[in-house]
Design a protein around this motif. Structure first.
Motif, PDB file in Angstrom:
ATOM      1  N   GLY A  71       0.813  -1.214   0.000  1.00 28.11           N
ATOM      2  CA  GLY A  71       0.000   0.000   0.000  1.00 28.11           C
ATOM      3  C   GLY A  71       0.846   1.263   0.000  1.00 28.11           C
ATOM      4  O   GLY A  71       0.525   2.236  -0.690  1.00 28.11           O
TER       5      GLY A  71
ATOM      6  N   CYS B  10       2.268   1.797  -3.501  1.00 31.20           N
ATOM      7  CA  CYS B  10       1.262   2.332  -4.423  1.00 31.20           C
ATOM      8  C   CYS B  10       1.035   3.826  -4.168  1.00 31.20           C
ATOM      9  O   CYS B  10       0.955   4.618  -5.116  1.00 31.20           O
ATOM     10  CB  CYS B  10      -0.054   1.572  -4.271  1.00 31.20           C
ATOM     11  SG  CYS B  10      -0.015  -0.122  -4.896  1.00 31.20           S
ATOM     12  N   SER B  11       0.934   4.209  -2.902  1.00 34.25           N
ATOM     13  CA  SER B  11       0.711   5.614  -2.571  1.00 34.25           C
ATOM     14  C   SER B  11       1.886   6.485  -2.995  1.00 34.25           C
ATOM     15  O   SER B  11       1.704   7.649  -3.358  1.00 34.25           O
ATOM     16  CB  SER B  11       0.470   5.765  -1.058  1.00 34.25           C
ATOM     17  OG  SER B  11      -0.711   5.103  -0.674  1.00 34.25           O
TER      18      SER B  11
ATOM     19  N   GLN C 126       1.090   8.252  -7.097  1.00 30.25           N
ATOM     20  CA  GLN C 126       0.531   9.570  -6.811  1.00 30.25           C
ATOM     21  C   GLN C 126       1.583  10.634  -7.088  1.00 30.25           C
ATOM     22  O   GLN C 126       2.788  10.376  -7.005  1.00 30.25           O
ATOM     23  CB  GLN C 126       0.058   9.639  -5.357  1.00 30.25           C
ATOM     24  CG  GLN C 126      -1.119   8.712  -5.073  1.00 30.25           C
ATOM     25  CD  GLN C 126      -1.663   8.866  -3.668  1.00 30.25           C
ATOM     26  OE1 GLN C 126      -1.410   9.858  -2.992  1.00 30.25           O
ATOM     27  NE2 GLN C 126      -2.436   7.886  -3.217  1.00 30.25           N
TER      28      GLN C 126
ATOM     29  N   GLY D 149       4.245  10.517  -0.549  1.00 30.10           N
ATOM     30  CA  GLY D 149       4.219   9.217   0.122  1.00 30.10           C
ATOM     31  C   GLY D 149       5.593   8.647   0.404  1.00 30.10           C
ATOM     32  O   GLY D 149       5.705   7.508   0.894  1.00 30.10           O
TER      33      GLY D 149
END
Length: 274
Positions: free
Chosen positions: A101, A104-105, A109, A114
């Motif tokens: 996670g 991905c962030s 983005q 992140g």
């Protein structure tokens, strides 16, 4: 599994089967991002998910579930070790999802918002690897299901973090336990057989996850990875200290590399001449 061998969830199941030396037969199905799946496949697997295995006539999907079944069926066979510390294994499996996670962030983005969370999660993973003797998450001399769960996405994190965010994970000196873990995997023939390269991952990730969001710090690494401006013939030899490390056990030499390139060209001659 997927026809292109790009799916990280298929890779980890494939790797565990190879490590366990379990007998299996592969049927290749394209990922949904590359077109419709065959009707015969959808009749057996209506959701169309990959990977999926058929065991005694029963279809089983979800990579973790499949790996748990394989781990139990072949607990004392092959090279991969079974799970012995269940509570620690469960904690580490949850941490892997946190790492995924955070990746991905970070990568998908805009900006570097992140980055801190991703690096902090990498710190936790590195610390977990340092808590046991040897290179593996649960200790011992061989990888377990936990290691298989991590490796396919970490393999993709290394090039994607470089290519889109300019963050070097491997060889940076910050995550030394992860470096040792990666080297231990690359000494294993089963992993070398499933492993891909930085360029391929940076090209195959967008169709599956969407495009990575680049920052200016990544520009030098993009040139080196995709070759648009960074490749000059003859290319320098790949070594253990290269941006994309290649250990001696993974380096067949120039002659074998030429043979591999020729085989790839001949195998894909239809697409090349299109």
């Amino acid at each position: 599994r997927d026809a292109a061998a790009w799916c990280p969830y298929c890779q980890k199941v494939w790797l565990l089967l190879e490590e366990k030396q379990a007998p299996f037969r592969i049927e290749k199905i394209n990922m949904r991002s590359y077109g419709d799946k065959p009707e015969a496949f959808l009749k057996k697997n209506p959701r169309g998910l990959l990977p999926v295995v058929e065991i005694d006539g029963k279809m089983v999907s979800e990579s973790v579930v499949i790996m748990q079944i394989i781990d139990q069926m072949y607990a004392d066979e092959g090279e991969g070790e079974g799970l012995v510390d269940i509570p620690r294994a469960e904690k580490l499996m949850n941490l892997e999802r946190t790492l995924f996670g955070a990746w991905c962030s970070f990568v998908f983005q805009g900006g570097n918002g992140g980055k801190g969370a991703f690096e902090a999660t990498l710190d936790r993973v590195d610390e977990a690897l340092g808590e046991t003797k040897g290179s593996w998450f649960l200790g011992g001399s061989k990888p377990t299901l936990v290691d298989m769960q991590y490796i396919s996405h970490v393999e993709r994190m290394l090039p994607s973090a470089l290519y889109w965010k300019g963050l070097q994970i491997r060889g940076s000196g910050r995550w030394k336990n992860m470096d040792a873990w990666l080297e231990a995997f690359e000494e294993r023939p089963a992993y070398r057989a499933t492993k891909s390269d930085y360029y391929t991952h940076c090209m195959d990730i967008p169709p599956q996850y969407g495009p990575g969001q680049t920052v200016k710090e990544a520009a030098p690494f993009q040139k080196l990875i995709d070759g648009r401006e960074g490749w000059t013939l003859p290319l320098p030899p790949l070594t253990a200290t290269s941006l994309e490390p290649v250990l001696p056990s993974s380096n067949p030499g120039d002659e074998a590399a030429r043979h591999e390139a020729a085989l790839s060209l001949v195998t894909n001659h239809v697409a090349v001449t299109r």
